[in-house]
Every structure is written in structure tokens, then in C-alpha cells.
Design a protein around this motif. Structure first.
Motif, PDB file in Angstrom:
ATOM      1  N   GLU A  11      73.684  40.921  28.707  1.00 37.94           N
ATOM      2  CA  GLU A  11      73.566  41.388  30.093  1.00 37.94           C
ATOM      3  C   GLU A  11      74.804  42.156  30.534  1.00 37.94           C
ATOM      4  O   GLU A  11      74.700  43.224  31.124  1.00 37.94           O
ATOM      5  CB  GLU A  11      73.317  40.191  31.014  1.00 37.94           C
ATOM      6  N   ALA A  12      75.978  41.615  30.280  1.00 39.08           N
ATOM      7  CA  ALA A  12      77.225  42.301  30.630  1.00 39.08           C
ATOM      8  C   ALA A  12      78.380  41.619  29.915  1.00 39.08           C
ATOM      9  O   ALA A  12      78.454  40.390  29.871  1.00 39.08           O
ATOM     10  CB  ALA A  12      77.466  42.304  32.139  1.00 39.08           C
ATOM     11  N   SER A  13      79.268  42.437  29.362  1.00 38.83           N
ATOM     12  CA  SER A  13      80.406  41.907  28.625  1.00 38.83           C
ATOM     13  C   SER A  13      81.654  42.706  28.962  1.00 38.83           C
ATOM     14  O   SER A  13      81.597  43.944  29.072  1.00 38.83           O
ATOM     15  CB  SER A  13      80.135  41.978  27.113  1.00 38.83           C
ATOM     16  N   ALA A  35      76.883  46.800  28.354  1.00 37.40           N
ATOM     17  CA  ALA A  35      75.588  46.121  28.365  1.00 37.40           C
ATOM     18  C   ALA A  35      74.813  46.551  27.126  1.00 37.40           C
ATOM     19  O   ALA A  35      74.974  47.680  26.646  1.00 37.40           O
ATOM     20  CB  ALA A  35      74.809  46.453  29.632  1.00 37.40           C
ATOM     21  N   ALA A  36      73.970  45.654  26.613  1.00 36.18           N
ATOM     22  CA  ALA A  36      73.254  45.935  25.375  1.00 36.18           C
ATOM     23  C   ALA A  36      71.833  45.397  25.460  1.00 36.18           C
ATOM     24  O   ALA A  36      71.612  44.295  25.977  1.00 36.18           O
ATOM     25  CB  ALA A  36      73.975  45.298  24.194  1.00 36.18           C
ATOM     26  N   HIS A  37      70.868  46.189  24.939  1.00 38.01           N
ATOM     27  CA  HIS A  37      69.471  45.744  24.976  1.00 38.01           C
ATOM     28  C   HIS A  37      68.729  46.273  23.752  1.00 38.01           C
ATOM     29  O   HIS A  37      69.053  47.342  23.212  1.00 38.01           O
ATOM     30  CB  HIS A  37      68.766  46.239  26.248  1.00 38.01           C
ATOM     31  N   VAL A  38      67.730  45.514  23.317  1.00 39.61           N
ATOM     32  CA  VAL A  38      66.794  45.938  22.280  1.00 39.61           C
ATOM     33  C   VAL A  38      65.385  45.772  22.838  1.00 39.61           C
ATOM     34  O   VAL A  38      65.167  45.058  23.821  1.00 39.61           O
ATOM     35  CB  VAL A  38      66.966  45.105  20.987  1.00 39.61           C
ATOM     36  N   ASP A  39      64.423  46.436  22.218  1.00 38.97           N
ATOM     37  CA  ASP A  39      63.068  46.418  22.782  1.00 38.97           C
ATOM     38  C   ASP A  39      62.169  45.361  22.150  1.00 38.97           C
ATOM     39  O   ASP A  39      61.060  45.135  22.624  1.00 38.97           O
ATOM     40  CB  ASP A  39      62.423  47.797  22.648  1.00 38.97           C
TER      41      ASP A  39
END
Length: 318
Positions: free
Chosen positions: A103-105, A86-90
Motif C-alpha cells: 500500500e505504501a512504503s 506503492a506497488a500493485h499486481v493484478d
């Protein structure tokens, strides 16, 4: 039983907790199998000032990477490995590409079979997998973004104590921003052969010579305003290792092929080196030499009909 001090009691609790965690991490299956869980969490903060040499064009961004993995070993010669990321930036999430905001890979899912023949270990890996076998200026995991670049296909290898041979045929994974909506792009691919030989005498620090060949195909390769089919053959040699206090990594490579039906002729030279100043201390202080990346990059020649533009096959930002 009386414990001598609170410190002894704390050490006992820590040891018991560590043992329990290890039992949860590695679950035995039958007489030869096991299931091993793994996790990775990376937090990163990037700050850029005066981007594109424009005053007050500043950018700040926090990045998060989360990986959950499972390694199922059915016996010493057969295993299945999977990883979900999962990956996120602010900031600017709607504009972030899917390797930054996801969201999910399904990052990896492959089966590996291996065995011994004489002194050599031979094996094959089939499925979705990370791949970075070769000079990092040509092929890398792309560790700067939150999610690594992954591939789909087959790799074969044979190793012994002083040499290694491998071959591969892989298609790239195209990420999307949702949950498990990535896909394999059959049109963009790499294939090739790698070898590695230890040339330093036994008992000394390893110095290796790695000849390699990479074939790449990308129907949507962009160079300047041009967009079209790019097919390249990269042949090169890498020398790397350590001699006394000197560490080095040098690569010479030649490229030929076609880009939008125009012939490609290009070359690249990459060199990094560092010198250890002292063997004492927590981390050995080093003096890093210049990072040299030279590449033949002439514009399209009308007289020769050649396109001289070096391509870093699948190197990513760090």
C-alpha cells in the motif's frame, strides 16, 4: 502582438506550460535552498510459459510501481531526500510478497552532507537509502519487483576526477504489505569498501578498475535444506568500460567465511561484453557476447569440512 501561425501559438503555450511545470517542480527556498519534487510510474507485464519445464504451467502478471519523492536542499552542502512508494499486481495479490504488493512504503529518507577539500568531493549519507555500489551480480537494486531493496545506515565517499573511494555499513529493510509498516532488520547487514580508478589515458573512453570488499551477515540464510547464520567476506576486482567499439564488464571475486559453523571457500567469475556494429542510426546496433556467470559450487566436503557454495550477496531479479 500577432503570432504567425497556429504552430507558433502552440509552441508558445507548450513553452509556458513547461516553464510553469518547472516552477512547480523546483521551489526556491531562501537564497541557497530549494525543494524538488519527483515522480516515477512504471508499468510492466511479465509472461512465463511452461514454468519449471512443466507443460501448460503458464503465468501472466501486470505490475505497477509508483514513487513520489522530495529533495530538500538547504544549501549546496546539505540535503534531505525522501521517497514513498506503492506497488500493485493484478493477480494473486494475497500471495504476492510485499515488494510486489504494497500500500505504501518509505523507500528512502536520508540526509547527505558534502563538501570539497582540494580537488576532491567528500560526503556522508545517513538514513534509509538505495544501494548498488559494486558488480550487479553481487549487489543490485532488484529492479524486477515493483519496489527496490533498501538499506539503513551510513555511507561515506570521496571522489575526484579520476578515482573514487567509498565505505558503508548498512542494515536491510524488511517490507510488509500495509502502509508504512516496514522495519529495519538489525541482524542482516552488509559493510564494505569500494574504490574505482580510471586507467585509460586522458581524452579516451573510460576504462575503470574497481577493487572491492564486502562483508555480509544473514542469520536466516537458506541453502538447500539448510537454514542458519551465514557470514561471508567477498574480495574481488571489476574491470569495465569501453575500448573502441567493444564494451565490457568483467569481475573476479573470492569468498570466505562460515555458514552454520562450516567454513566457506568459493569463487565467482562474471563477464558481459558487446560490440558496436555501426555508429549510424537512431540506436547503435550491437552484437552482444555471451553472458558468462561461473561460480565454484561444490557440495559440502566431509573430508575438508568446507562449504563450497557461492553466494550472490544481494543481487535481485531484473
Amino acid at each position: 502582438m500577432l503570432l504567425g501561425s497556429p504552430l507558433s501559438f502552440g509552441a508558445l503555450i507548450a513553452k509556458a506550460t513547461e516553464s510553469e511545470a518547472e516552477n512547480l517542480k523546483v521551489i526556491p527556498i531562501g537564497s541557497e535552498g530549494s525543494l524538488t519534487w519527483s515522480t516515477e510510474v512504471r508499468l510492466r507485464y511479465d509472461a512465463h510459459e511452461n514454468r519449471f519445464l512443466k507443460e501448460n504451467q503458464d503465468d501472466r502478471q501486470s505490475l505497477f510501481r509508483g514513487i513520489l519523492g522530495a529533495d530538500l536542499r538547504l544549501n549546496p552542502n546539505l540535503r534531505i531526500l525522501s521517497e514513498v512508494g506503492a506497488a500493485h499486481v493484478d493477480r494473486n495479490r494475497r500471495l504476492a510478497p510485499p515488494n510486489f504488493e504494497n500500500e505504501a512504503s518509505l523507500q528512502q529518507l536520508f540526509i547527505e552532507a558534502r563538501g570539497s577539500t582540494g580537488s576532491a568531493l567528500v560526503g556522508v549519507m545517513i538514513g534509509r537509502q538505495e544501494f548498488s555500489d559494486g558488480p550487479r551480480q553481487l549487489i543490485s537494486l532488484s529492479d524486477g519487483p515493483n519496489l527496490h531493496r533498501t538499506w539503513n545506515g551510513v555511507r561515506v565517499y570521496a571522489n575526484d576526477s579520476r578515482c573514487r573511494l567509498s565505505g558503508y555499513d548498512l542494515r536491510i529493510t524488511r517490507l510488509e504489505r500495509g502502509s508504512f509498516d516496514e522495519r529495519m532488520d538489525k541482524d542482516e547487514r552488509i559493510s564494505g569498501l569500494n574504490a574505482s580508478f580510471i586507467i585509460s589515458p586522458e581524452g579516451e573512453a573510460d576504462i575503470l578498475v574497481d577493487p572491492f570488499y564486502i562483508q555480509s551477515e544473514n542469520p536466516q540464510f537458506r541453502s538447500g535444506k539448510n537454514l542458519g547464520l551465514d557470514e561471508r567476506h567477498t574480495l574481488g576486482i571489476r574491470t569495465w568500460g569501453r575500448h573502441d567499439d567493444l564494451r565490457f564488464d568483467w569481475t573476479l571475486a573470492l569468498q570466505k567465511g562460515t555458514f552454520m559453523s562450516r567454513r566457506v571457500q568459493a569463487w565467482g567469475v562474471f563477464a558481459t561484453q558487446s560490440l558496436t556494429l555501426s555508429q549510424e542510426g537512431w540506436q547503435d546496433p550491437r552484437c552482444h557476447g555471451a553472458l558468462v556467470w561461473a561460480a565454484h559450487g561444490d557440495i559440502f566436503s566431509r573430508r575438508l569440512g568446507h562449504y563450497r557454495n557461492w553466494k550472490h550477496a544481494f543481487a535481485g531479479r531484473d
